[in-house]
Design an enzyme around this catalytic site. Structure first.
Site, PDB file in Angstrom:
ATOM      1  N   PHE A 125       0.860  -1.180   0.000  1.00  9.45           N
ATOM      2  CA  PHE A 125       0.000   0.000   0.000  1.00  9.45           C
ATOM      3  C   PHE A 125       0.897   1.231   0.000  1.00  9.45           C
ATOM      4  O   PHE A 125       1.742   1.381   0.880  1.00  9.45           O
ATOM      5  CB  PHE A 125      -0.919  -0.010   1.221  1.00  9.45           C
ATOM      6  CG  PHE A 125      -1.965   1.067   1.162  1.00  9.45           C
ATOM      7  CD1 PHE A 125      -3.069   0.939   0.348  1.00  9.45           C
ATOM      8  CD2 PHE A 125      -1.826   2.216   1.912  1.00  9.45           C
ATOM      9  CE1 PHE A 125      -4.029   1.934   0.276  1.00  9.45           C
ATOM     10  CE2 PHE A 125      -2.788   3.224   1.846  1.00  9.45           C
ATOM     11  CZ  PHE A 125      -3.882   3.078   1.026  1.00  9.45           C
ATOM     12  N   ASP A 190       3.034  -4.092   9.347  1.00  4.73           N
ATOM     13  CA  ASP A 190       1.794  -3.362   9.128  1.00  4.73           C
ATOM     14  C   ASP A 190       0.682  -4.412   9.034  1.00  4.73           C
ATOM     15  O   ASP A 190       0.727  -5.273   8.149  1.00  4.73           O
ATOM     16  CB  ASP A 190       1.905  -2.551   7.829  1.00  4.73           C
ATOM     17  CG  ASP A 190       0.659  -1.723   7.551  1.00  4.73           C
ATOM     18  OD1 ASP A 190      -0.440  -2.179   7.932  1.00  4.73           O
ATOM     19  OD2 ASP A 190       0.777  -0.655   6.941  1.00  4.73           O
ATOM     20  N   TYR A 213     -10.245   0.925  10.951  1.00  7.44           N
ATOM     21  CA  TYR A 213     -11.477   1.169  10.178  1.00  7.44           C
ATOM     22  C   TYR A 213     -11.751   0.104   9.131  1.00  7.44           C
ATOM     23  O   TYR A 213     -12.765   0.148   8.465  1.00  7.44           O
ATOM     24  CB  TYR A 213     -11.471   2.566   9.539  1.00  7.44           C
ATOM     25  CG  TYR A 213     -10.241   2.918   8.728  1.00  7.44           C
ATOM     26  CD1 TYR A 213     -10.032   2.383   7.472  1.00  7.44           C
ATOM     27  CD2 TYR A 213      -9.294   3.807   9.233  1.00  7.44           C
ATOM     28  CE1 TYR A 213      -8.911   2.719   6.730  1.00  7.44           C
ATOM     29  CE2 TYR A 213      -8.159   4.144   8.499  1.00  7.44           C
ATOM     30  CZ  TYR A 213      -7.976   3.591   7.246  1.00  7.44           C
ATOM     31  OH  TYR A 213      -6.857   3.915   6.523  1.00  7.44           O
ATOM     32  N   LYS A 214     -10.834  -0.856   8.950  1.00  4.12           N
ATOM     33  CA  LYS A 214     -11.062  -1.919   7.964  1.00  4.12           C
ATOM     34  C   LYS A 214     -11.828  -3.054   8.651  1.00  4.12           C
ATOM     35  O   LYS A 214     -12.966  -2.860   9.032  1.00  4.12           O
ATOM     36  CB  LYS A 214      -9.728  -2.340   7.352  1.00  4.12           C
ATOM     37  CG  LYS A 214      -9.168  -1.217   6.470  1.00  4.12           C
ATOM     38  CD  LYS A 214      -7.765  -1.454   5.952  1.00  4.12           C
ATOM     39  CE  LYS A 214      -7.332  -0.266   5.087  1.00  4.12           C
ATOM     40  NZ  LYS A 214      -5.892  -0.181   4.896  1.00  4.12           N
ATOM     41  N   ARG A 357     -11.238  -6.230  -6.404  1.00  2.00           N
ATOM     42  CA  ARG A 357     -10.925  -6.689  -5.054  1.00  2.00           C
ATOM     43  C   ARG A 357     -12.215  -6.957  -4.285  1.00  2.00           C
ATOM     44  O   ARG A 357     -13.136  -6.136  -4.298  1.00  2.00           O
ATOM     45  CB  ARG A 357     -10.151  -5.554  -4.380  1.00  2.00           C
ATOM     46  CG  ARG A 357      -9.110  -5.957  -3.401  1.00  2.00           C
ATOM     47  CD  ARG A 357      -8.256  -4.762  -3.001  1.00  2.00           C
ATOM     48  NE  ARG A 357      -9.019  -3.666  -2.406  1.00  2.00           N
ATOM     49  CZ  ARG A 357      -8.593  -2.925  -1.388  1.00  2.00           C
ATOM     50  NH1 ARG A 357      -7.428  -3.175  -0.836  1.00  2.00           N
ATOM     51  NH2 ARG A 357      -9.322  -1.928  -0.923  1.00  2.00           N
TER      52      ARG A 357
HETATM   53  C1  LIG Z   1      -5.342   1.105   4.876  1.00  2.00           C
HETATM   54  C2  LIG Z   1      -3.869   1.146   4.952  1.00  2.00           C
HETATM   55  C3  LIG Z   1      -3.200   2.293   5.386  1.00  2.00           C
HETATM   56  C4  LIG Z   1      -3.972   3.529   5.727  1.00  2.00           C
HETATM   57  O1  LIG Z   1      -3.183   4.597   6.082  1.00  2.00           O
HETATM   58  P1  LIG Z   1      -3.846   5.907   6.652  1.00  2.00           P
HETATM   59  O2  LIG Z   1      -2.726   6.641   7.245  1.00  2.00           O
HETATM   60  O3  LIG Z   1      -4.911   5.485   7.640  1.00  2.00           O
HETATM   61  O4  LIG Z   1      -4.499   6.641   5.520  1.00  2.00           O
HETATM   62  C5  LIG Z   1      -1.825   2.249   5.489  1.00  2.00           C
HETATM   63  N1  LIG Z   1      -1.131   1.125   5.161  1.00  2.00           N
HETATM   64  C6  LIG Z   1      -1.755   0.023   4.718  1.00  2.00           C
HETATM   65  C7  LIG Z   1      -0.957  -1.191   4.380  1.00  2.00           C
HETATM   66  C8  LIG Z   1      -3.134  -0.005   4.598  1.00  2.00           C
HETATM   67  O5  LIG Z   1      -3.746  -1.105   4.161  1.00  2.00           O
END
Ligand SMILES: *Cc1c(COP(=O)(O)O)cnc(C)c1O
Length: 398
Positions: A125, A190, A213-214, A357
């Site tokens: 990401f 992460d 939030y996921k 997805r």
């Molecule tokens: C969803 C997600 C984020 C989100 O980052 P924000 O700082 O909350 O916008 C970061 N890293 C990964 C791998 C994610 O899946």
């Protein structure tokens, strides 16, 4: 071939079935985007209302003490800890994942001052890699190396996602953690795409970050979290040395003096309204058997892959043990295909350049939902319903 009645029978036997009633889901849709924004826990609205009206409205500034607002990063962190294999006093909640990444990587670099390489995954990401690039640029003199290079002997810190956001592929946390640490580097996981979807255990890692939030369902903009292994509590530094990480925040001393333990990683005033929704989400998680979540997640994703068959090219690993709770397929016209699907009530999302997805949140997605989603997807493809002009135009958020 599995038919719909068989799926209904599986739903009837599902030990997690009752959790579905704890979520608000609009009628007539199949929501397969819980890996992006989890559904609303039914009692969250009342929990947020209480914070707004009873706490903020009546207690005003007294709420910092009487409603426990000031300690939310620690109290919520303690409630999140079991979801990632951590113990009390090891997790602080707040800010965002990107900010927690900055804190973790910066702290790791200061713990390995003699090393000048940061490893991250260019396919991960993007924000993770972007934050590493920003930090490396600020500090100067650092090389940012791709994880695929596989070399760690001169590396200060490795940042990696347990589950890849695009493919759903899952890394082996224990073996990678051991390999990185044996090479003298620090491991930062992460867990954005694994926490709440499976049993996560990052307790051997040096740091871990994640969002709520996921799969955790704490709502849009919900606080993130940062895990710091206790062996680093006395020595790791929080470069975002805001007043809430100070040993005596209300002494208003001229110089920063870090708090004991995990609190030194707090930064600033907690987002109290967002924490209220997180607290509501955690009320649900306290009762969830995570082994059953993982078992059902593997069953749902495998069922979806079987039903779609060879109508689409599978991007995710075929082996359920090697993937998270999502299934990704590739289609050259993935964007209009997803729009056509959403128009018919099946909500997945699209990740450029060509990935469709589908996330399966086991607390509120059932086997018949999977059946219906696959049937609709097959119809959109067979009848080429995606060729409708309406689906060509890109919306801001995909
Ligand atoms: C969803 C997600 C984020 C989100 O980052 P924000 O700082 O909350 O916008 C970061 N890293 C990964 C791998 C994610 O899946």
């Amino acid at each position: 071939m599995t038919d719909r009645d068989h799926c209904l029978a599986l739903d009837a036997d599902d030990p997690l079935r009752a959790f579905r009633d704890e979520f608000v889901l609009p009628e007539g849709i199949v929501y397969l985007v819980g890996n992006s924004l989890g559904a609303l826990p039914r009692h969250a609205a009342e929990r947020v209302r209480r914070t707004v009206e009873d706490e903020w409205g009546r207690q005003l500034v007294g709420g910092w003490n009487s409603a426990g607002w000031f300690d939310q990063p620690i109290t919520a962190g303690d409630r999140l800890a079991p979801l990632i294999g951590a113990g009390p006093g090891q997790v602080v909640a707040g800010n965002t994942t990107s900010i927690a990444i900055f804190q973790a990587v910066a702290a790791a670099l200061r713990l390995r001052p003699e090393r000048r390489v940061i490893v991250s995954d260019v396919r991960a990401f993007p924000t993770d890699h972007y934050m590493v690039q920003g930090l490396a640029g600020l500090l100067g003199g650092y090389e940012v190396r791709d994880f695929a290079a596989g070399r760690f002997d001169d590396v200060a810190a490795v940042l990696l996602s347990e589950v890849d956001y695009r493919t759903g592929a899952r890394h082996d946390v224990p073996s990678i953690t051991a390999r990185v640490q044996e090479a003298g580097a620090l491991m930062i996981w992460d867990v954005c795409h694994s926490v709440g979807a499976m049993e996560v255990d990052v307790s051997a890692a040096d740091f871990a970050v994640g969002c709520t939030y996921k799969y955790l369902n704490a709502g849009p903009g919900a606080p993130a979290f940062l895990y710091v292994h206790p062996r680093h509590h006395a020595t790791a530094q929080n470069v975002l040395s805001g007043w809430c990480g100070h040993a005596a925040p209300f002494a208003f001393e001229p110089d920063f003096r870090p708090a004991e333990g995990i609190r030194r990683f707090a930064v600033s005033t907690p987002h109290v309204l967002s924490f209220a929704a997180l607290e509501a989400a955690l009320d649900v998680w306290e009762r969830v058997p995570m082994d059953q979540v993982r078992a059902k997640s593997m069953a749902l994703t495998s069922l979806f892959i079987d039903l779609v068959g060879d109508a689409l090219e599978l991007v995710s690993p075929a082996d359920p043990a090697a993937r998270g709770s999502q299934v990704s397929f590739r289609h050259p016209d993935g964007y209009p295909v997803m729009r056509a699907l959403i128009d018919r009530g099946v909500h997945g999302d699209f990740r450029a350049p060509d990935v469709l997805r589908f996330g399966f949140a086991p607390l509120y997605i059932g086997y018949a939902d999977v059946y219906d989603a696959a049937a609709t997807l097959l119809e959109v493809l067979d009848k080429e319903l995606w060729r409708d002009e309406r689906y060509a135009h890109r919306l801001t958020v995909t």
